[in-house]
Motif scaffolding. Structure first.
Motif, short mmCIF file in Angstrom:
data_model
loop_
_atom_site.label_atom_id
_atom_site.label_comp_id
_atom_site.label_asym_id
_atom_site.label_seq_id
_atom_site.Cartn_x
_atom_site.Cartn_y
_atom_site.Cartn_z
N ILE A 391 0.48 -1.24 0.05
CA ILE A 391 -0.53 0.41 0.16
C ILE A 391 1.19 1.45 -0.04
CG2 ILE A 391 0.12 -0.23 2.42
CD1 ILE A 391 -2.97 0.93 2.48
N GLU A 451 1.42 4.13 -7.65
CA GLU A 451 -0.15 5.32 -7.85
C GLU A 451 -0.85 5.11 -8.59
OE1 GLU A 451 3.79 7.88 -8.00
OE2 GLU A 451 4.13 8.09 -6.01
N TRP A 453 -2.27 3.33 -10.28
CA TRP A 453 -3.48 2.30 -10.12
C TRP A 453 -4.70 2.67 -9.17
CZ3 TRP A 453 -5.62 -2.06 -10.95
CH2 TRP A 453 -6.54 -3.34 -10.21
N TYR A 454 -4.07 3.25 -8.11
CA TYR A 454 -5.12 4.07 -7.29
C TYR A 454 -5.64 4.83 -8.19
CZ TYR A 454 -6.57 6.92 -3.08
OH TYR A 454 -6.91 7.97 -1.57
N CYS A 459 -8.62 2.37 -5.29
CA CYS A 459 -7.77 1.41 -4.60
C CYS A 459 -5.85 1.45 -4.50
CB CYS A 459 -7.71 0.24 -5.08
SG CYS A 459 -7.40 -1.48 -4.48
N PRO A 460 -6.13 2.09 -3.31
CA PRO A 460 -4.47 2.96 -3.14
C PRO A 460 -3.54 0.96 -2.72
CG PRO A 460 -5.56 2.42 -0.85
CD PRO A 460 -7.01 2.37 -2.26
#
Length: 494
Positions: A391, A451, A453-454, A459-460
């Protein structure tokens, strides 16, 4: 001055580390990744191909062979006459030509653990706790560590417990009792504990412990537990009882270490330091904690080299092994995650230590209810086995109740309770915890991936597990990645 080669070999998880005169770590890798033999006790010739021996003038070994042989004689294991000297062992492991003309050194087994931790830490002074199964005679040691005015690392032994009284041997005996491989699958026992009841702990304590504070056992658990011991308990209940008792024994050691009043900084090493479920409780005893990502015997190759170097080691990351060159394939990984939810990555330098941290990882979307089952099927693991989240570090506390001492957990060293388990079922264990890996804004490939993907999903985090199947070492090179892709039907990107 030339480079120093540190070697741990001859028992299990052979490894080698090269340290430059500057204190930089040139290389650190595990033999099993090259030989493809899980927990390979011997140095692989393929590993040696990744090391430039021409630049090395000193070879440091991670224990004193004659002391270990004396302990083996005492324990009834007998003497291995061909392993009495450092020269005998290193010639067998490396070959005559690689040791000829070089200085050979050896150091106390537990001191190598201590040095691997302290000299890679940021601390100028620290209390060092080492807990393992057994090396030479010591099974638990507490050290006071500091640097002198010339910058030389100094160690003072403050307390010890000796064979056969061993938390690590107790936990390995419980591992064997439930049908798992001791000195290998203790991490599975830890995962099993979440499903069991701790009632067996009281029986274990009465039967096995003579003095809980002094860590004295009533019997030598090196020989294991009887096959029918606690036959009225399930394997999960035995695991839960063993984990509960082991945690309290570890905390007794930490209480003693704190009372010695050497330093509020803790360095924790030895194979038992990989018990991340127990680690969440040690933050109550010390202000600052450092667990080097490879605290078990493989990491002592670094410890031996560090002792020969004598000064602080420049620790920057755990990416120290075999290199698969090229940029981190961020966009290709994202494409696979969006379309297939699961993807492998083998890029850059391999991780030193047992945990994949993004360079030899199997990654997945943690939000799907079916993801955990799918990944366990791919890895051919038991379905109860948990997976870890990786994460963005600044968001970790939003999603996890990070334990004291582990506000950051960059090397998966502790578990934390997930605040919203319903949102991320693939990375939450049966007891509501997760073994968290936090990633700072360090410019790494895994950071850039998280980063993006978030931004794409909100979603982090991602599910992150090692790129291997049960019983096999992690993927090391591109050939391994191609094999994994072919056999298990998962795209592996480099």
């Amino acid at each position: 001055m030339k480079n120093i080669l540190g070697v741990s070999a001859g028992f299990h998880d052979a490894a080698a580390t090269v340290i430059a005169p500057s204190g930089d770590i040139v290389f650190a890798g595990h033999s099993e990744r090259y030989s493809k033999i899980k927990n390979d006790p011997d140095i692989s010739l393929e590993l040696l191909n990744d090391i430039d021996m021409s630049g090395i003038d000193t070879i440091a070994y991670y224990e004193r062979p004659w002391v270990k042989q004396l302990r083996q004689l005492y324990s009834g294991q007998g003497v291995e006459w061909h392993k009495l000297t450092t020269r005998q062992i290193l010639e067998a492991q490396l070959g005559y030509n690689r040791i000829s003309g070089r200085k050979l050194k050896n150091y106390n087994h537990h001191l190598c653990h201590a040095a691997a931790g302290f000299q890679t830490s940021s601390f100028d002074r620290a209390t060092v706790v080492v807990i393992d199964a057994v090396g030479e005679f010591e099974t638990i040691t507490i050290w006071g560590a500091e640097y002198d005015a010339q910058g030389r690392a100094k160690y003072k032994r403050l307390w010890q417990q000796r064979y056969p009284h061993s938390i690590g041997l107790f936990y390995s005996a419980a591992t064997s009792r439930v049908g798992l491989r001791p000195l290998d699958e203790e991490y599975i026992l830890m995962g099993m504990a979440a499903y069991g009841k701790t009632d067996s702990r009281h029986t274990m304590q009465l039967d096995l412990i003579d003095n809980e504070w002094e860590i004295l056992f009533k019997q030598n658990l090196h020989t294991g537990l009887a096959a029918k011991y606690l036959s009225d308990c399930s394997d999960f209940d035995i695991a839960a009882g063993a984990q509960d008792l082991a945690e309290d024994l570890i905390l007794n050691v930490m209480t003693r270490a704190k009372k010695l009043n050497w330093s509020p900084n803790l360095v924790y090493m030895g194979g038992v330091a990989l018990n991340c479920a127990a680690n969440r409780r040690i933050g109550a005893y010390f202000d600052n904690i450092w667990i080097m990502p490879c605290p078990s015997d493989g990491g002592s190759s670094l410890g031996a080299a560090a002792l020969a170097h004598g000064r602080r080691i420049n620790w920057t990351s755990a990416y120290l092994g075999h290199d698969i060159p090229g940029p981190y394939p961020v966009n290709d990984i994202l494409d696979e995650l969006v379309t297939r939810k699961i993807v492998g990555v083998a890029s850059g330098r391999a991780e030193f230590g047992p945990r994949a941290l993004g360079n030899r990882s199997l990654l997945a979307d943690p939000r799907g209810s079916e993801i955990k089952e799918r990944v366990n099927d791919i890895k051919q693991r038991q379905q109860f086995r948990p997976f870890a989240p990786v994460i963005l570090e600044e968001l970790a506390d939003t999603y996890f109740d990070m334990p004291r001492g582990f506000s950051t957990s960059r090397y998966m060293q502790s578990v934390a309770r997930c605040r919203v388990p319903e949102l991320f079922p693939a990375i939450v264990h049966h007891d509501g915890t997760s073994r968290v890996q936090t990633v700072p804004p360090d410019g790494s490939g895994i950071r850039e991936l998280l980063e993006k993907w978030y931004v794409m999903t909100g979603c982090p985090m991602l599910l992150n597990t090692s790129l291997n199947i049960r019983g096999e070492p992690m993927v090391n090179d591109r050939r391994d990645a191609d094999r994994f892709e072919r056999l298990y039907g998962v795209k592996v990107l480099s």
